[in-house]
Design an enzyme around this catalytic site. Structure first.
Site, PDB file in Angstrom:
ATOM      1  N   HIS A 265      11.665  -2.401  72.090  1.00 42.99           N
ATOM      2  CA  HIS A 265      11.823  -3.477  71.119  1.00 42.99           C
ATOM      3  C   HIS A 265      11.057  -3.119  69.860  1.00 42.99           C
ATOM      4  CE1 HIS A 265      12.082  -7.507  69.438  1.00 42.99           C
ATOM      5  NE2 HIS A 265      13.019  -7.734  70.339  1.00 42.99           N
ATOM      6  N   ASP A 319      17.033  -8.288  77.377  1.00 42.20           N
ATOM      7  CA  ASP A 319      18.345  -7.897  77.875  1.00 42.20           C
ATOM      8  C   ASP A 319      18.327  -7.227  79.238  1.00 42.20           C
ATOM      9  OD1 ASP A 319      19.735  -8.896  75.726  1.00 42.20           O
ATOM     10  OD2 ASP A 319      19.298  -7.142  74.506  1.00 42.20           O
TER      11      ASP A 319
HETATM   12  N1  ACO Z   1      14.911   4.100  76.322  1.00 40.20           N
HETATM   13  C1  ACO Z   1      14.374   5.311  76.119  1.00 40.20           C
HETATM   14  N2  ACO Z   1      13.700   5.658  75.014  1.00 40.20           N
HETATM   15  C2  ACO Z   1      13.563   4.717  74.076  1.00 40.20           C
HETATM   16  C3  ACO Z   1      14.083   3.418  74.214  1.00 40.20           C
HETATM   17  C4  ACO Z   1      14.787   3.133  75.396  1.00 40.20           C
HETATM   18  N3  ACO Z   1      15.342   1.943  75.596  1.00 40.20           N
HETATM   19  N4  ACO Z   1      13.793   2.710  73.113  1.00 40.20           N
HETATM   20  C5  ACO Z   1      13.117   3.517  72.295  1.00 40.20           C
HETATM   21  N5  ACO Z   1      12.973   4.736  72.879  1.00 40.20           N
HETATM   22  C6  ACO Z   1      12.305   5.908  72.314  1.00 40.20           C
HETATM   23  C7  ACO Z   1      13.178   6.554  71.259  1.00 40.20           C
HETATM   24  O1  ACO Z   1      14.073   7.501  71.820  1.00 40.20           O
HETATM   25  C8  ACO Z   1      12.158   7.172  70.361  1.00 40.20           C
HETATM   26  O2  ACO Z   1      11.703   8.356  70.964  1.00 40.20           O
HETATM   27  P1  ACO Z   1      11.361   9.654  70.046  1.00 40.20           P
HETATM   28  O3  ACO Z   1      10.250   9.191  69.149  1.00 40.20           O
HETATM   29  O4  ACO Z   1      10.989  10.689  71.057  1.00 40.20           O
HETATM   30  O5  ACO Z   1      12.597   9.964  69.297  1.00 40.20           O
HETATM   31  C9  ACO Z   1      11.009   6.177  70.395  1.00 40.20           C
HETATM   32  O6  ACO Z   1      11.158   5.456  71.615  1.00 40.20           O
HETATM   33  C10 ACO Z   1      11.024   5.201  69.243  1.00 40.20           C
HETATM   34  O7  ACO Z   1      12.354   4.716  69.095  1.00 40.20           O
HETATM   35  P2  ACO Z   1      12.800   3.810  67.887  1.00 40.20           P
HETATM   36  O8  ACO Z   1      14.301   3.670  67.886  1.00 40.20           O
HETATM   37  O9  ACO Z   1      12.168   4.271  66.628  1.00 40.20           O
HETATM   38  O10 ACO Z   1      12.111   2.449  68.289  1.00 40.20           O
HETATM   39  P3  ACO Z   1      12.486   1.050  67.766  1.00 40.20           P
HETATM   40  O11 ACO Z   1      11.280   0.237  67.912  1.00 40.20           O
HETATM   41  O12 ACO Z   1      13.128   1.070  66.446  1.00 40.20           O
HETATM   42  O13 ACO Z   1      13.619   0.635  68.832  1.00 40.20           O
HETATM   43  C11 ACO Z   1      15.310  -0.539  69.853  1.00 40.20           C
HETATM   44  C12 ACO Z   1      13.980  -0.619  69.130  1.00 40.20           C
HETATM   45  C13 ACO Z   1      16.427  -0.192  68.849  1.00 40.20           C
HETATM   46  C14 ACO Z   1      15.610  -1.916  70.451  1.00 40.20           C
HETATM   47  C15 ACO Z   1      15.243   0.539  70.957  1.00 40.20           C
HETATM   48  O14 ACO Z   1      14.147   0.303  71.806  1.00 40.20           O
HETATM   49  C16 ACO Z   1      16.521   0.641  71.767  1.00 40.20           C
HETATM   50  O15 ACO Z   1      17.471   1.298  71.328  1.00 40.20           O
HETATM   51  N6  ACO Z   1      16.571  -0.009  72.976  1.00 40.20           N
HETATM   52  C17 ACO Z   1      17.741  -0.005  73.786  1.00 40.20           C
HETATM   53  C18 ACO Z   1      18.705  -1.080  73.308  1.00 40.20           C
HETATM   54  C19 ACO Z   1      18.195  -2.476  73.621  1.00 40.20           C
HETATM   55  O16 ACO Z   1      17.784  -2.788  74.735  1.00 40.20           O
HETATM   56  N7  ACO Z   1      18.281  -3.352  72.594  1.00 40.20           N
HETATM   57  C20 ACO Z   1      17.914  -4.768  72.742  1.00 40.20           C
HETATM   58  C21 ACO Z   1      16.752  -5.109  71.867  1.00 40.20           C
HETATM   59  S1  ACO Z   1      16.361  -6.795  72.082  1.00 40.20           S
HETATM   60  C22 ACO Z   1      17.538  -7.586  71.156  1.00 40.20           C
HETATM   61  O17 ACO Z   1      18.017  -7.158  70.175  1.00 40.20           O
HETATM   62  C23 ACO Z   1      17.912  -8.900  71.670  1.00 40.20           C
END
Ligand code: ACO
Length: 388
Positions: A265, A319
């Site tokens: 998140h 989620d």
């Molecule tokens: N699984 C594995 N790795 C992850 C996940 C995940 N769910 N989320 C983030 N990471 C990793 C990324 O790959 C990245 O790794 P890296 O630095 O080695 O490249 C690091 O964590 C940071 O990722 P960002 O995308 O910069 O983190 P951000 O805080 O922007 O991400 C997000 C938030 C988009 C929600 C992300 O966690 C994600 O894609 N999650 C999966 C989708 C999801 O569950 N969305 C629902 C969010 S809640 C909502 O909207 C109601």
């Protein structure tokens, strides 16, 4: 042409950029806390209803009994669909994504609103209540039509959650299912300046009407990194299928740099408090419906992911279990994001109204890094790419 003189900071993703002061929602992402208008999400989930929570978000205070009565009667009167909107839904291909149908129907509702558009905030709220009341009816009507069943009108004198389940299934839902649905709606109703709320705020800042504002929110919610994640998370659980396959799934996914849906998140760097509440409901519904394998598989994925992501700020979000709850309520997977919109409309309205109280057109900038002064080549003389 003036060159940019100062160093420019680009806030990609607008991380940590504040666009307004707000009294609507506070998230403490380090302490796993969420408050709507100062009330904790746990208190609201335990004691409130979606209608009361929507009132709180939109008006700013908990309603008295008579204010709540008035609010629920207004919703009841707005819940049925205009025949023209029903015809529009009928005319859409049955294989449409329900988010396309919702976006189209909400947009079309604007043409059938008898009240003219004004800048009066109470009129804006009334328009939002029309949309809020009709969204369950739209979702249920489309779902029934695509399953060769006729849409049915609301029962009347029932809660928003109960009316939705009734219009979807045609059966009077039992109290436990209604309660689970109601709590899920409370938990999704608001979440500060997320992508869809920001989209609504941008549209509001142009002084556009509420139908345009909500249509912007619906379109933005659709993406898999936002509202669409609940569907993706359930699909993962269904695909994994059994708890003993969870570990391999998580290891392979992480090795391939795939994201585990329902994890991570932008704001929470620990547990999303909504996840804890939904996990409890998912577990109880799984036992009630005799479908524990699904829940156990989700728990196994969660445990494995938490082990492999230990030391990172990636924790389960809302989620990870919301899809399990909806699935156990008998709801088709592609309706999860529309249901999210059905709830979040309260938060979108609250933020649009709050922003409009002291509006400033939102107009950020993009740092131009392309060429300037290119010679214009007539089309007849172009071979290959000219410019760009
Ligand atoms: N699984 C594995 N790795 C992850 C996940 C995940 N769910 N989320 C983030 N990471 C990793 C990324 O790959 C990245 O790794 P890296 O630095 O080695 O490249 C690091 O964590 C940071 O990722 P960002 O995308 O910069 O983190 P951000 O805080 O922007 O991400 C997000 C938030 C988009 C929600 C992300 O966690 C994600 O894609 N999650 C999966 C989708 C999801 O569950 N969305 C629902 C969010 S809640 C909502 O909207 C109601």
């Amino acid at each position: 042409m003036s060159a940019i003189k100062e160093p420019v900071v680009i806030h990609k993703g607008l991380d940590n950029v504040y666009v307004k002061e707000s009294r609507i929602c506070f998230i403490d992402g380090e302490a796993s806390k969420l408050f709507y208008r100062g009330f904790s999400i746990e208190d609201l989930a335990n004691n409130s209803t979606y209608e009361e929570t929507a009132y709180l978000l939109i008006h700013g205070w908990l309603p008295t009994a008579s204010q709540l009565d008035q609010f629920t009667s207004t919703l009841e009167s707005y819940r049925p669909l205009e025949p023209e909107i029903l015809e529009l839904i009928r005319s859409l291909p049955t294989q449409s994504d329900p988010m396309d149908v919702l976006r189209t129907a909400v947009s079309a509702l604007g043409s059938y609103d008898p009240q003219p558009m004004t800048d009066d905030l109470s009129v804006r709220i009334d328009k939002s209540l029309r949309i809020l009341a009709k969204i369950p009816t739209i979702i249920a009507a489309f779902d029934r039509l695509r399953n060769q069943r006729q849409p049915i009108p609301p029962m009347g004198h029932q809660s928003h959650a109960a009316e939705f389940l009734y219009m979807l299934t045609g059966k009077e839902p039992d109290a436990k299912d209604v309660h689970a649905m109601d709590v899920a709606l409370i938990l999704h109703a608001e979440h500060e300046m997320n992508a869809s709320t920001f989209a609504c705020t941008v549209t509001a800042s142009t002084l556009a009407d509420m139908y345009s504002i909500m249509t912007s929110g619906i379109g933005t919610l659709r993406g898999p990194l936002h509202g669409g994640a609940n569907e993706a998370a359930l699909r993962t659980v269904l695909e994994v299928g059994a708890p003993d396959r969870a570990e391999k799934y998580v290891v392979d996914a992480l090795a391939q740099k795939k994201r585990i849906m329902g994890f991570g998140h932008r704001v929470y760097k620990t547990w999303d408090p909504r996840y804890l509440i939904l996990k409890k409901f998912a577990g109880e519904l799984a036992v009630k419906k005799g479908q524990t394998q699904l829940f156990d598989t989700a728990v196994a994925i969660e445990n494995s992911a938490r082990r492999h992501l230990e030391g990172t700020p990636i924790f389960p979000n809302v989620d990870s279990y919301s899809g399990i709850v909806f699935h156990l309520l008998g709801i088709q997977t592609d309706l999860f994001t529309p249901i999210f919109a059905m709830s979040r409309i309260a938060g979108w309205t609250a933020h649009a109204i709050e922003y409009l109280e002291s509006n400033r057109l939102i107009r950020p900038k993009a740092l131009y890094v392309g060429p300037v002064g290119l010679p214009y080549t007539p089309i007849a003389l172009r071979s290959g790419k000219v410019g760009g």
